[in-house]
Design a protein around this motif. Structure first.
Motif, PDB file in Angstrom:
ATOM      1  N   PHE A   1      26.653 146.848  66.396  1.00  0.00           N
ATOM      2  CA  PHE A   1      27.237 148.134  67.033  1.00  0.00           C
ATOM      3  C   PHE A   1      28.703 147.461  67.673  1.00  0.00           C
ATOM      4  N   GLY A   2      28.881 146.269  67.725  1.00  0.00           N
ATOM      5  CA  GLY A   2      29.995 145.885  68.554  1.00  0.00           C
ATOM      6  C   GLY A   2      31.181 146.259  68.138  1.00  0.00           C
ATOM      7  N   ALA A   3      31.472 146.763  66.906  1.00  0.00           N
ATOM      8  CA  ALA A   3      32.908 147.149  66.537  1.00  0.00           C
ATOM      9  C   ALA A   3      33.032 148.500  66.909  1.00  0.00           C
ATOM     10  N   ARG A   4      32.080 149.376  67.381  1.00  0.00           N
ATOM     11  CA  ARG A   4      31.981 150.916  67.478  1.00  0.00           C
ATOM     12  C   ARG A   4      31.591 151.045  68.929  1.00  0.00           C
ATOM     13  N   SER A   5      30.659 150.152  69.681  1.00  0.00           N
ATOM     14  CA  SER A   5      30.252 150.500  70.907  1.00  0.00           C
ATOM     15  C   SER A   5      30.486 149.194  71.823  1.00  0.00           C
ATOM     16  N   ARG A   6      31.681 148.963  71.878  1.00  0.00           N
ATOM     17  CA  ARG A   6      32.170 147.700  72.515  1.00  0.00           C
ATOM     18  C   ARG A   6      31.574 147.586  74.053  1.00  0.00           C
ATOM     19  N   SER A   7      31.666 148.545  74.882  1.00  0.00           N
ATOM     20  CA  SER A   7      31.195 148.562  76.047  1.00  0.00           C
ATOM     21  C   SER A   7      29.813 148.289  76.358  1.00  0.00           C
ATOM     22  N   ARG A   8      28.983 149.060  75.568  1.00  0.00           N
ATOM     23  CA  ARG A   8      27.504 148.924  75.623  1.00  0.00           C
ATOM     24  C   ARG A   8      27.050 147.350  75.293  1.00  0.00           C
ATOM     25  N   SER A   9      27.733 147.224  74.159  1.00  0.00           N
ATOM     26  CA  SER A   9      27.290 146.026  73.362  1.00  0.00           C
ATOM     27  C   SER A   9      27.613 144.439  74.531  1.00  0.00           C
ATOM     28  N   ILE A  10      28.829 144.816  75.090  1.00  0.00           N
ATOM     29  CA  ILE A  10      29.308 143.754  76.093  1.00  0.00           C
ATOM     30  C   ILE A  10      28.443 143.835  77.310  1.00  0.00           C
ATOM     31  N   GLY A  11      28.141 144.993  77.728  1.00  0.00           N
ATOM     32  CA  GLY A  11      27.233 144.979  78.933  1.00  0.00           C
ATOM     33  C   GLY A  11      25.821 144.523  79.020  1.00  0.00           C
ATOM     34  N   ILE A  12      25.454 144.774  77.689  1.00  0.00           N
ATOM     35  CA  ILE A  12      23.974 144.173  77.597  1.00  0.00           C
ATOM     36  C   ILE A  12      23.778 142.794  77.287  1.00  0.00           C
ATOM     37  N   CYS A  13      24.988 142.162  77.113  1.00  0.00           N
ATOM     38  CA  CYS A  13      25.016 140.790  76.996  1.00  0.00           C
ATOM     39  C   CYS A  13      24.743 140.168  78.248  1.00  0.00           C
ATOM     40  N   GLY A  14      25.111 140.690  79.676  1.00  0.00           N
ATOM     41  CA  GLY A  14      24.639 140.585  80.908  1.00  0.00           C
ATOM     42  C   GLY A  14      25.482 139.297  81.414  1.00  0.00           C
ATOM     43  N   ALA A  15      24.852 138.268  81.900  1.00  0.00           N
ATOM     44  CA  ALA A  15      25.732 137.121  82.369  1.00  0.00           C
ATOM     45  C   ALA A  15      25.892 136.139  81.172  1.00  0.00           C
ATOM     46  N   THR A  16      25.604 136.310  80.219  1.00  0.00           N
ATOM     47  CA  THR A  16      25.694 135.616  78.901  1.00  0.00           C
ATOM     48  C   THR A  16      27.318 135.877  78.400  1.00  0.00           C
ATOM     49  N   ALA A  17      27.771 136.991  78.720  1.00  0.00           N
ATOM     50  CA  ALA A  17      28.935 137.557  78.146  1.00  0.00           C
ATOM     51  C   ALA A  17      30.339 136.436  78.722  1.00  0.00           C
ATOM     52  N   LEU A  18      29.955 135.687  79.669  1.00  0.00           N
ATOM     53  CA  LEU A  18      30.898 134.829  80.329  1.00  0.00           C
ATOM     54  C   LEU A  18      30.812 133.524  79.548  1.00  0.00           C
ATOM     55  N   ASP A  19      29.770 133.262  78.934  1.00  0.00           N
ATOM     56  CA  ASP A  19      29.642 131.894  78.010  1.00  0.00           C
ATOM     57  C   ASP A  19      29.104 131.975  76.885  1.00  0.00           C
ATOM     58  N   ALA A  20      27.721 132.205  76.801  1.00  0.00           N
ATOM     59  CA  ALA A  20      26.768 131.865  75.532  1.00  0.00           C
ATOM     60  C   ALA A  20      27.647 132.950  74.383  1.00  0.00           C
ATOM     61  N   THR A  21      27.472 134.288  74.768  1.00  0.00           N
ATOM     62  CA  THR A  21      27.906 135.395  73.887  1.00  0.00           C
ATOM     63  C   THR A  21      29.159 135.567  73.783  1.00  0.00           C
ATOM     64  N   LEU A  22      29.970 134.984  74.452  1.00  0.00           N
ATOM     65  CA  LEU A  22      31.513 135.270  74.563  1.00  0.00           C
ATOM     66  C   LEU A  22      32.021 135.086  73.123  1.00  0.00           C
ATOM     67  N   PRO A  23      31.820 133.807  72.382  1.00  0.00           N
ATOM     68  CA  PRO A  23      32.522 133.670  71.099  1.00  0.00           C
ATOM     69  C   PRO A  23      32.070 134.930  70.066  1.00  0.00           C
ATOM     70  N   LEU A  24      30.789 135.277  70.178  1.00  0.00           N
ATOM     71  CA  LEU A  24      30.510 136.360  69.495  1.00  0.00           C
ATOM     72  C   LEU A  24      30.787 137.638  69.785  1.00  0.00           C
ATOM     73  N   ILE A  25      31.226 137.920  71.013  1.00  0.00           N
ATOM     74  CA  ILE A  25      31.895 139.220  71.500  1.00  0.00           C
ATOM     75  C   ILE A  25      33.246 139.300  70.859  1.00  0.00           C
ATOM     76  N   ARG A  26      33.998 138.184  70.899  1.00  0.00           N
ATOM     77  CA  ARG A  26      35.384 137.974  70.446  1.00  0.00           C
ATOM     78  C   ARG A  26      35.365 138.369  69.084  1.00  0.00           C
ATOM     79  N   ALA A  27      34.456 137.781  68.259  1.00  0.00           N
ATOM     80  CA  ALA A  27      34.330 137.997  66.659  1.00  0.00           C
ATOM     81  C   ALA A  27      33.791 139.336  66.252  1.00  0.00           C
ATOM     82  N   GLN A  28      33.099 139.933  66.868  1.00  0.00           N
ATOM     83  CA  GLN A  28      32.500 141.086  66.646  1.00  0.00           C
ATOM     84  C   GLN A  28      33.160 142.347  67.173  1.00  0.00           C
TER      85      GLN A  28
END
Length: 264
Positions: free
Chosen positions: A205-232
């Motif tokens: 859902f990253g391409a169509r529901s960005r805010s929700r997908s980013i939100g549920i990444c929680g604290a990892t949006a700052l590091d572990a999942t950030l590369p995937l957030i950028r990609a998707q």
């Protein structure tokens, strides 16, 4: 990214050591992860609906082929994590040559280099962007309370476990210090499951529901999942990820300690 997913699974394998409490830990942590993630997703979605999609950005029409590719990518990612879990159950010294934390830092650094010309001022002034981590905090608390009722845990334990926001090492240390090793393992596994759910959501859902997908990444949006957030989600979604991840990273230890003191 493949290496990062592999090492994520390898770290998760540490929780899956055979023992009398393993079944309870996995079942309880899965309940916490599903409810905290699900309620957070729902709250952010409700805000987006109320704001008529303002936070979500433009929505592209559904494309079956794109969905098939997203599902295939998601399955490949989860398969990589599963491979890491399997390999992690065996001692292979060569795998210790790569430090997971260093790998994450390197990927985040490379993203930072690409963001030199991107202005972050806009996201700091956007009240809608600030609402995302706020809704994750509220959704996690509600989900944690519901999970505590389901599993028979105390509200104190439920809120403390829910307050990790995916920060695996912090939550397990704080919770185990007050509630014991079993609850520490539940907190760790819950945050690992939340990260896996976030990875799945980003692929699907990253391409169509960005805010929700980013939100549920929680604290990892700052590091572990950030590369995937950028990609998707695209490079333009990185400022929101940094804001949400930073707020939740700062809030997590404060909220966990406060919750652990309730009724103590």
């Amino acid at each position: 990214m493949v290496l990062l997913l592999f090492y994520c699974g390898r770290e998760f394998s540490a929780i899956l050591q055979p023992g009398p409490e393993l079944g309870k830990i996995l079942k309880t942590s899965a309940i916490y992860a599903l409810l905290t993630t699900g309620v957070s997703w729902g709250l952010i979605g409700a805000l987006q609906h109320r704001a008529r999609g303002k936070l979500a950005g433009p929505r592209a029409p559904a494309q079956p082929r794109r969905w098939r590719l997203a599902v295939m990518d998601c399955l490949a990612a989860l398969g990589t994590v599963a491979l890491g879990v399997i390999v992690g159950r065996h001692e292979w010294p060569v795998l210790n040559l790569i430090d997971t934390r260093l790998l994450i830092d390197l990927m985040v650094f490379l993203i930072g280099v690409e963001l030199v010309e991107v202005s972050l001022a806009g996201v700091w002034k956007d009240r809608g962007a600030w609402a995302i981590p706020g809704l994750v905090i509220a959704g996690s608390a509600l989900g944690g309370m519901a999970a505590a009722l389901w599993t028979g845990d105390s509200p104190r334990a439920g809120l403390a476990i829910a307050g990790g926001f995916g920060w695996v090492t912090l939550s397990s240390l704080l919770v185990s210090g007050s509630l014991g090793e079993t609850y520490g393992a539940i907190a760790m596994a819950s945050d690992m499951f939340r990260e896996l759910l976030a990875i799945t959501a980003l692929y699907l859902f990253g391409a169509r529901s960005r805010s929700r997908s980013i939100g549920i990444c929680g604290a990892t949006a700052l590091d572990a999942t950030l590369p995937l957030i950028r990609a998707q989600c695209g490079p333009e979604a990185v400022p929101l990820a940094l804001l949400s991840g930073l707020v939740l990273t700062l809030a997590s230890p404060v909220l966990i300690v406060m919750c652990l003191r309730l009724g103590a």
